[in-house]
Scaffold this active site. Structure first.
Site, PDB file in Angstrom:
ATOM      1  N   PHE A   1      -6.423   7.272 -10.346  1.00 45.68           N
ATOM      2  CA  PHE A   1      -5.763   6.247 -11.163  1.00 45.68           C
ATOM      3  C   PHE A   1      -6.334   4.861 -10.934  1.00 45.68           C
ATOM      4  O   PHE A   1      -6.133   3.965 -11.754  1.00 45.68           O
ATOM      5  CB  PHE A   1      -4.245   6.253 -10.916  1.00 45.68           C
ATOM      6  N   LYS A   2      -7.045   4.654  -9.824  1.00 41.22           N
ATOM      7  CA  LYS A   2      -7.573   3.323  -9.543  1.00 41.22           C
ATOM      8  C   LYS A   2      -8.548   2.843 -10.619  1.00 41.22           C
ATOM      9  O   LYS A   2      -8.713   1.650 -10.814  1.00 41.22           O
ATOM     10  CB  LYS A   2      -8.187   3.281  -8.156  1.00 41.22           C
ATOM     11  N   ASP A   3      -9.157   3.785 -11.352  1.00 46.46           N
ATOM     12  CA  ASP A   3     -10.013   3.388 -12.474  1.00 46.46           C
ATOM     13  C   ASP A   3      -9.243   2.591 -13.523  1.00 46.46           C
ATOM     14  O   ASP A   3      -9.831   1.752 -14.218  1.00 46.46           O
ATOM     15  CB  ASP A   3     -10.587   4.629 -13.182  1.00 46.46           C
TER      16      ASP A   3
END
Ligand SMILES: *Cc1c(COP(=O)(O)O)cnc(C)c1O
Length: 470
Positions: free
Chosen positions: A112-114
């Site tokens: 999810f960090k993208d």
């Protein structure tokens, strides 16, 4: 919109002033001076928007010092089907009635960090060009953050990345993902040591103020406000997909480590998004679960921080947590400074008064903890019942979230990574390897670029100097 520090510094600063900053000078975290409230008419209008246009509406409330047309262009370049795999960007995957996963991990590094980092890459390049400056990002990673940062910054003008990781300790897939990047502005430094050694080096280099200024050292860590802000968008996007009208409410279960992801949910709720509950799901490193059950926040030492099978949540202190506590305390900066400055330094933690703690429920927060056995059982059960393979972090979120399901209120469990990143645990749970997304078939066979070095800040500094002077 101006930004202030949770510890009281209220020197007026705009978004682009804090974009490239870490902590505020007084040691606090930046927050907007207020949360814009979204009324029913606005929610109704936003319901039909594409992800990128929704993101523009939300972000433009907080970013008032970048021309609107430029901001819209940066956002439209970021949230595309080419980069995130679907037109919804964060589509829902229904499980049993009332429960769905919200997929946040279809970006380039499969976590999810993208969602935030891809936007940060665009914003950094834009802002540095506007100022005629360059920046050398120095970071430490145990896996997901480093690769998300590298894939966001690769090929960007004016930015170099120096990413430290513990040599030989990331999962084989994570190593292949980072080390196979061919871009000249990306530098992988494999440190002979553990993650804490990497982090200590970053701190030592950042504390060398002369070096930091001379070589324009910056970070992209999870306390960056722009990252948090970008994450607010998918709470709205999830809500619109899970409901038919804006009278309905939704709960979110969020696998949590540094409290960055779920803090964005808190911001969405403060803006008026009809969120019933925000479920904070931890693994065996349960600092946050302990707080939400007792009102006591006790930072752990390295020796009490467990290495688990959901490693991206293995934290000893939650670096974004101060933002929520500041709001909980009615934005009392003096009290926040006492708790996070003095009490943590002196006693390693703090306990809220009963009156302060009572307000936690008004903010919708509940919590729970999941263990390795829970994770394995949840991965197996989800595969058997729904034919869906989930990663260990998402399994923690699903396990904990299910305990809070209320009839009539959909629960969205945030899927924070794809299972391929954590193949060993999937193999243990299912007896076979997880599915591999298309396009990543030969990843482990690609040539690798990384430099092994001793755990020494002097060596890292020398490397930076050598590679910045060209
Ligand atoms: C970073 C990460 C988390 C934890 O998110 P926080 O914002 O630190 O709470 C959970 N799952 C995965 C897969 C991650 O990469």
């Amino acid at each position: 919109m101006n930004y202030l520090s949770t510890r009281g510094d209220s020197t007026p600063r705009g978004f682009s002033d804090i974009l490239l900053e870490g902590l505020a000078p007084d040691g606090g975290l930046y927050l907007p001076e207020r949360y814009p409230r979204v009324d029913a008419a606005t929610l109704a209008r936003w319901r039909g928007l594409s992800y990128a246009d929704l993101a523009f509406e939300i972000l433009s409330l907080y970013i008032t010092d970048i021309p609107a047309d430029d901001l819209r262009t940066l956002i439209r370049k970021t949230y595309t089907r080419e980069v995130f795999g679907t037109t919804e960007i964060t589509p829902l995957k229904p499980l049993e009635p009332g429960v769905a996963l919200q997929a946040l991990s279809n970006g380039p590094t499969l976590a999810f960090k993208d969602m935030a980092m891809q936007l940060l890459g665009q914003l950094f390049e834009y802002e540095l060009a506007r100022r005629g400056e360059t920046l050398n990002i120095l970071g430490a990673t145990s896996g997901d953050t480093g690769s998300a940062a590298e894939y966001a910054m690769r090929g960007k003008q004016g930015v170099r990345v120096f990413m430290l990781s513990p040599h030989g300790r990331m999962s084989p897939f994570q190593q292949a993902q980072m080390f196979s990047l061919p871009d000249a502005n990306i530098h992988n430094l494999a440190v002979e040591g553990v993650f804490d050694d990497c982090q200590d080096i970053v701190k030592a280099v950042s504390n060398d103020l002369e070096f930091k200024r001379r070589w324009r050292i910056g970070t992209v860590n999870s306390i960056n406000w722009a990252r948090l802000l970008a994450q607010v968008v998918y709470y709205f996007a999830g809500y619109f997909q899970a409901t038919k009208s804006n009278d309905e409410r939704v709960s979110f279960s969020v696998p949590s480590g540094n409290f960055g992801n779920v803090c964005a949910g808190h911001v969405a709720r403060m803006m008026g998004l009809p969120i019933e509950q925000l479920v904070v799901a931890t693994n065996e490193n349960d600092v946050l679960d302990e707080f939400f059950r007792t009102g006591s926040y006790r930072v752990r030492g390295a020796a009490d921080t467990h290495e688990t099978s959901s490693p991206s949540m293995d934290i000893s202190k939650a670096s974004n947590f101060e933002r929520f506590v500041f709001d909980l305390l009615g934005r009392d900066a003096a009290r926040t400074r006492q708790l996070f400055g003095d009490d943590i330094a002196r006693h390693g933690g703090f306990t809220l008064t009963p009156a302060e703690f009572a307000r936690v429920r008004e903010f919708g927060f509940v919590s729970g903890k999941s263990t390795h056995a829970d994770r394995v059982a949840t991965i197996r059960d989800t595969q058997q019942r729904f034919g869906v393979t989930i990663d260990p972090h998402t399994a923690d979120g699903l396990k904990v979230g299910r305990a809070y399901v209320k009839p009539g209120t959909p629960l969205l469990v945030l899927e924070t990574a794809l299972p391929i990143k954590f193949a060993a645990t999937i193999l243990e749970a299912l007896g076979h390897e997880p599915p591999r997304p298309a396009g990543l078939e030969g990843l482990e066979q690609l040539p690798r670029r990384f430099k092994v070095m001793p755990a020494s800040s002097a060596t890292v500094q020398a490397y930076i100097v050598e590679n910045c002077s060209t």
